[in-house]
Write a protein that holds these residues in place. Structure first.
Motif, PDB file in Angstrom:
ATOM      1  N   UNK A 206      27.560   9.714  38.083  1.00  0.00           N
ATOM      2  CA  UNK A 206      27.619   9.752  36.617  1.00  0.00           C
ATOM      3  C   UNK A 206      26.878   8.556  36.027  1.00  0.00           C
ATOM      4  N   UNK A 207      27.035   7.391  36.647  1.00  0.00           N
ATOM      5  CA  UNK A 207      26.349   6.198  36.153  1.00  0.00           C
ATOM      6  C   UNK A 207      24.837   6.337  36.255  1.00  0.00           C
ATOM      7  N   UNK A 208      24.370   7.114  37.240  1.00  0.00           N
ATOM      8  CA  UNK A 208      22.932   7.304  37.421  1.00  0.00           C
ATOM      9  C   UNK A 208      22.370   8.421  36.538  1.00  0.00           C
ATOM     10  N   UNK A 209      23.201   8.984  35.682  1.00  0.00           N
ATOM     11  CA  UNK A 209      22.710   9.951  34.711  1.00  0.00           C
ATOM     12  C   UNK A 209      23.003  11.400  35.024  1.00  0.00           C
ATOM     13  N   UNK A 210      23.743  11.693  36.088  1.00  0.00           N
ATOM     14  CA  UNK A 210      24.053  13.082  36.410  1.00  0.00           C
ATOM     15  C   UNK A 210      25.115  13.628  35.465  1.00  0.00           C
ATOM     16  N   UNK A 211      24.966  14.883  35.105  1.00  0.00           N
ATOM     17  CA  UNK A 211      25.976  15.544  34.297  1.00  0.00           C
ATOM     18  C   UNK A 211      27.119  16.016  35.195  1.00  0.00           C
ATOM     19  N   UNK A 212      28.277  16.334  34.591  1.00  0.00           N
ATOM     20  CA  UNK A 212      29.421  16.729  35.414  1.00  0.00           C
ATOM     21  C   UNK A 212      29.118  17.882  36.368  1.00  0.00           C
ATOM     22  N   UNK A 213      28.411  18.917  35.894  1.00  0.00           N
ATOM     23  CA  UNK A 213      28.103  20.033  36.789  1.00  0.00           C
ATOM     24  C   UNK A 213      27.191  19.589  37.927  1.00  0.00           C
ATOM     25  N   UNK A 215      27.077  16.595  39.243  1.00  0.00           N
ATOM     26  CA  UNK A 215      27.910  15.817  40.163  1.00  0.00           C
ATOM     27  C   UNK A 215      28.677  16.749  41.085  1.00  0.00           C
ATOM     28  N   UNK A 216      29.240  17.808  40.506  1.00  0.00           N
ATOM     29  CA  UNK A 216      29.985  18.762  41.330  1.00  0.00           C
ATOM     30  C   UNK A 216      29.066  19.454  42.331  1.00  0.00           C
ATOM     31  N   UNK A 217      27.880  19.875  41.866  1.00  0.00           N
ATOM     32  CA  UNK A 217      26.965  20.623  42.736  1.00  0.00           C
ATOM     33  C   UNK A 217      26.372  19.755  43.838  1.00  0.00           C
ATOM     34  N   UNK A 218      26.034  18.525  43.528  1.00  0.00           N
ATOM     35  CA  UNK A 218      25.291  17.684  44.471  1.00  0.00           C
ATOM     36  C   UNK A 218      26.177  16.748  45.292  1.00  0.00           C
ATOM     37  N   UNK A 219      27.395  16.439  44.792  1.00  0.00           N
ATOM     38  CA  UNK A 219      28.244  15.466  45.475  1.00  0.00           C
ATOM     39  C   UNK A 219      29.535  16.114  45.999  1.00  0.00           C
ATOM     40  N   UNK A 220      30.305  16.701  45.094  1.00  0.00           N
ATOM     41  CA  UNK A 220      31.628  17.195  45.481  1.00  0.00           C
ATOM     42  C   UNK A 220      31.539  18.427  46.370  1.00  0.00           C
ATOM     43  N   UNK A 221      30.753  19.426  45.947  1.00  0.00           N
ATOM     44  CA  UNK A 221      30.703  20.692  46.687  1.00  0.00           C
ATOM     45  C   UNK A 221      30.193  20.535  48.122  1.00  0.00           C
ATOM     46  N   UNK A 222      29.089  19.819  48.375  1.00  0.00           N
ATOM     47  CA  UNK A 222      28.646  19.694  49.775  1.00  0.00           C
ATOM     48  C   UNK A 222      29.667  19.024  50.677  1.00  0.00           C
ATOM     49  N   UNK A 223      30.410  18.055  50.144  1.00  0.00           N
ATOM     50  CA  UNK A 223      31.391  17.359  50.985  1.00  0.00           C
ATOM     51  C   UNK A 223      32.647  18.189  51.248  1.00  0.00           C
ATOM     52  N   UNK A 224      32.862  19.228  50.440  1.00  0.00           N
ATOM     53  CA  UNK A 224      34.052  20.053  50.617  1.00  0.00           C
ATOM     54  C   UNK A 224      33.786  21.304  51.448  1.00  0.00           C
ATOM     55  N   UNK A 225      32.579  21.419  52.026  1.00  0.00           N
ATOM     56  CA  UNK A 225      32.243  22.605  52.822  1.00  0.00           C
ATOM     57  C   UNK A 225      33.214  22.826  53.988  1.00  0.00           C
ATOM     58  N   UNK A 226      33.636  21.781  54.740  1.00  0.00           N
ATOM     59  CA  UNK A 226      34.617  22.036  55.806  1.00  0.00           C
ATOM     60  C   UNK A 226      35.902  22.664  55.300  1.00  0.00           C
ATOM     61  N   UNK A 227      36.379  22.235  54.140  1.00  0.00           N
ATOM     62  CA  UNK A 227      37.580  22.845  53.571  1.00  0.00           C
ATOM     63  C   UNK A 227      37.344  24.279  53.149  1.00  0.00           C
TER      64      UNK A 227
END
Length: 303
Positions: A206-213, A215-227
């Motif tokens: 977010x500090x680097x300028x990413x919007x919430x979606x 952040x979810x697409x590029x950070x949260x979603x890839x890390x949650x693939x095992x789940x």
């Protein structure tokens, strides 16, 4: 002998027992039953008790059951129906369960415990009673059906009005009840995966300028693939072989494979046929899982 046994216990005995216990469990309750079913699938149906024979006037290994599974349209349609219903239920559970699991990770600890209890609360009630409850809700004269009927008639032209919404004895009912039943199996692995994520990564994005979606697409979603994969398997595998739900709320003219296996074992007393269908279903479920686990282990080992 006793001295050697005592030294073994002192050195590594208890560790070997603790490590070997799960393998022994799998051997007794998975591998041996599977081998028995696989052997039965190569037998021949007979009018004896049990209704299966090997050798003598019958072939020692009879592959007719597998040829029928792969060539009979009834079984192919049942497999396709089972896989389609299970896949749709898995996708819906993911779409519903992911926001719920993400919300569980973002609330305070007090609310988190309450919400987790609500997620597992259905497990405290009999599975069969919950299916019967849905049968009552989807009946033609239930308040739920009347509410949906009135809503439909209010939104569509008069010519499209219906007396009741047909829900019982349809694939829609099967998928609906399976989503309700297996949703916790999707939420809990997703929650366990999302809860371990570092929230500072989202803040940095977010500090680097990413919007919430983003952040979810590029950070949260890839890390949650095992789940996602764990939850998907926990939903898809039992849903594909489901028996109770399709029998009670499904369409008898479009049965799922679990019902066919049950009918072949009990009504038709064709144990080789039922065993062959069960073996094919197990291979369809287990082989892709083993392939994914193999490549996942290789990917993690190369990091």
């Amino acid at each position: 002998m006793l001295a050697r046994l005592s030294r073994w216990f002192d050195r590594r005995g208890w560790a070997d027992i603790l490590i070997g216990a799960p393998y022994l469990w799998l051997l007794i309750f998975f591998l041996l039953p599977f081998l028995i079913v696989a052997a039965m699938s190569l037998g021949t149906k007979t009018p004896t008790a049990p209704p299966i024979s090997f050798g003598g006037e019958y072939p020692l290994l009879n592959w007719d059951s597998y040829a029928r599974v792969l060539g009979d349209g009834l079984y192919l349609r049942a497999f396709l129906t089972s896989l389609a219903n299970a896949g749709l239920a898995m996708v819906l559970c993911l779409l519903i369960g992911y926001p719920m699991a993400l919300g569980l990770c973002r609330v305070s600890n007090g609310w988190r415990n309450i919400l987790l209890m609500l997620v597992i609360l259905p497990f405290w009630t009999s599975f069969l009673l919950r299916v019967y409850a849905w049968m009552g809700l989807m009946g033609r004269n239930s308040w739920f059906n009347r509410l949906l009927t009135d809503s439909w008639n209010l939104l569509v032209p008069v010519d499209w009005a219906v007396k009741s919404v047909p829900m019982m004895n349809t694939n829609f009912a099967v998928v609906l009840v399976m989503v309700y039943t297996y949703l916790p199996f999707m939420i809990l692995p997703l929650y366990a995966s999302l809860e371990r994520l570092d929230p500072t990564l989202d803040e940095a994005a977010m500090d680097l300028g990413s919007r919430p979606f983003q952040v979810f697409r590029d950070v949260t979603l890839p890390q949650s693939v095992p789940g996602i994969v764990a939850g998907g398997m926990l939903v898809f595998i039992p849903a594909a072989g489901e028996l109770v739900i399709p029998t009670l709320v499904g369409d008898a003219s479009s049965p799922m494979i679990g019902r066919l296996i049950s009918d072949e074992f009990s009504a038709a007393r064709n144990w080789p046929m039922a065993s062959a269908v069960a073996v094919v279903l197990l291979l369809i479920m287990v082989v892709p899982t083993m392939i994914y686990s193999h490549y996942q282990a290789k990917a993690e080992g190369s990091k």
